[in-house]
Enzyme design. Structure first.
Site, short mmCIF file in Angstrom:
data_model
loop_
_atom_site.label_atom_id
_atom_site.label_comp_id
_atom_site.label_asym_id
_atom_site.label_seq_id
_atom_site.Cartn_x
_atom_site.Cartn_y
_atom_site.Cartn_z
N LYS A 22 0.83 -1.21 0.00
CA LYS A 22 0.00 0.00 0.00
C LYS A 22 0.86 1.27 0.00
CE LYS A 22 -3.11 2.54 3.15
NZ LYS A 22 -2.20 3.50 3.81
N ASN A 23 1.82 1.34 0.93
CA ASN A 23 2.59 2.58 1.09
C ASN A 23 3.47 2.86 -0.12
OD1 ASN A 23 1.41 3.02 3.57
ND2 ASN A 23 3.07 2.04 4.72
N ASP A 121 -5.93 7.78 9.06
CA ASP A 121 -6.13 7.15 10.36
C ASP A 121 -6.23 8.17 11.47
OD1 ASP A 121 -6.08 4.53 9.47
OD2 ASP A 121 -3.91 4.43 9.51
N ASP A 319 3.86 0.40 11.95
CA ASP A 319 2.60 -0.18 11.47
C ASP A 319 2.38 -1.60 11.96
OD1 ASP A 319 1.84 2.09 10.16
OD2 ASP A 319 2.46 1.44 8.18
N MET A 341 5.97 6.99 17.73
CA MET A 341 5.64 7.96 16.69
C MET A 341 4.25 8.55 16.82
SD MET A 341 7.46 6.48 13.27
CE MET A 341 9.20 6.02 13.26
#
Length: 438
Positions: A22-23, A121, A319, A341
């Site tokens: 995805k990223n 998000d 993630d 983070m």
């Protein structure tokens, strides 16, 4: 709005092929705006966030052809810049954080780039300063409409410079890099992110004619060129999804093989799961995970509790911390999860506590997990997915729980995982997608 109904406690078995990353896909698709030539991209994941970005590019005037489910061609030879100032764009762009990465390519090629404050998000503050400070250093003028939460940068010409990023932001590095490849002169970026997805973007840009040195390091040197051409590019398998499948295997005590994972690009991911006691093996370019009745968390040599924390690459990706936390609930031993983070990413643990997990939320960034060694199963419950990664973590918990769980707001999971329910069913999971009419 759909829901997942999951009957937990079933063991799974079989092979799974991870989706495209995805990223990486979000960056690569934005890079197609840098040239009027045709670009072919394969292994694009069929997920909500990526499909939304493709829609936005289509509205911008990019000619898009879908060759098969995961392969597209893009040709940005007739861009409609007026769309950037439309009400439609303000709505479309604000619903997708990845849309910020269209700004760099548009700025360097057309002299202006606009973006509404992007969504995504709900995991705490995710500032955009790194992106825009980089554009300003390249010579762009910045403006911000506070009433409409609308950002803009404009420049007649960008000029290379040296810059030190205030954080090793992946999307910030990608955006600045895409702006710099068509800037005049040399750009040196210090504290650049160096994730495999950034390396992939660099390799794609080089194949288009860009001149980039330092690929894979935290110092990128870009010699600006006058134009770029077309290319063909294949997206890597998604390391976050690969970690998610490892979590599924561990929590359901299942035998799974994850195919074609690109081991060389996984970094610390296999080792972190091994520290949790999970027995995983490299078989060619696959990950084989045998069924395990128990897995024991490794402590440090001095006997102190294991800490798993996130860090910029080559550190452990943030993630996957949610997955690690869920897996630890059924391990033997204890672990401290330190999410550095994002200050809201651990707030989903109250759902796990409701399911019977032994988790102490120390503060917004740290949680201590006391594993139950599968001696006490999680209990099924009804819950809602707050973001992509928490959503998949709750789904994994539900697959291992005793009874039937309901997960609401599964659109969040669909943003990052391709047909997750169908793929789980192919392995023997009891999961059903139900349209909620309420």
């Amino acid at each position: 709005m759909s829901i997942f109904k999951i009957e937990g406690g079933h063991r799974l078995k079989g092979e799974i092929v991870p989706q495209g990353a995805k990223n990486e896909a979000l960056q690569i698709i934005c890079a197609t705006l840098l040239t009027a030539s045709k670009i072919t991209i394969s292994n694009i994941p069929d997920i909500r966030d990526v499909n939304k970005l493709i829609f936005i590019l289509g509205e911008l005037g990019v000619k898009i052809e879908k060759l098969d489910r995961n392969t597209y061609t893009f040709q940005a030879d007739d861009i409609n810049l007026k769309y950037l100032e439309s009400l439609e764009f303000k709505k479309d762009g604000s619903s997708l954080r990845g849309s910020i990465m269209i700004v760099g390519p548009l700025l360097t090629r057309f002299g202006k780039g606009y973006i509404p404050r992007p969504g995504g998000d709900k995991i705490g503050r995710r500032r955009l300063d790194t992106h825009f400070e980089g554009f300003i250093k390249l010579g762009a003028k910045f403006r911000y409409n506070k009433e409409e939460s609308f950002y803009g940068v404009e420049a007649d010409e960008l000029h290379g410079t040296e810059m030190l990023l205030d954080e090793a932001s992946v999307t910030g590095t990608a955006n600045i890099l895409m702006a710099a490849v068509l800037a005049k002169g040399e750009t040196v970026v210090y504290n650049a992110a160096c994730e495999p997805y950034i390396q992939q973007l660099c390799k794609m840009l080089v194949s288009m004619g860009a001149k980039i040195d330092g690929i894979g390091s935290n110092r990128l040197i870009v010699q600006g060129v006058s134009e770029l051409g077309g290319c063909e590019h294949r997206v890597l398998p998604d390391m976050i999804e690969i970690g998610s499948w490892i979590g599924v295997a561990a929590m359901t005590r299942s035998e799974l093989t994850i195919k074609d994972v690109s081991w060389k690009d996984l970094g610390l991911i296999p080792n972190v799961f091994k520290k949790l006691g999970i027995n995983l093996k490299q078989v060619n370019d696959d990950i084989y995970i045998p069924a395990q009745e128990s897995y024991k968390i490794q402590g440090y040599l001095d006997g102190s509790i294991l800490t798993v924390s996130d860090a910029p690459w080559p550190g452990f990706t943030p993630d996957l911390l949610s997955i690690v936390l869920v897996v630890a609930t059924q391990a033997k031993g204890s672990v401290l999860i330190h999410q550095k983070m994002f200050e809201s990413r651990l707030f989903f643990v109250d759902k796990l506590i409701d399911m019977g997990a032994k988790v102490i939320l120390c503060d917004p960034h740290r949680a201590t997990v006391i594993g139950m060694n599968h001696e006490s199963s999680l209990k099924a419950t009804t819950m809602s997915s707050p973001d992509i990664r928490a959503g998949i973590s709750l789904l994994i918990a539900a697959l291992s729980a005793k009874g039937t769980s309901i997960i609401h707001n599964i659109d969040q999971i669909d943003r990052g995982y391709e047909n997750i329910d169908e793929r789980l069913r192919s392995l023997g999971a009891k999961i059903e997608r139900i349209e909620n009419t309420f």
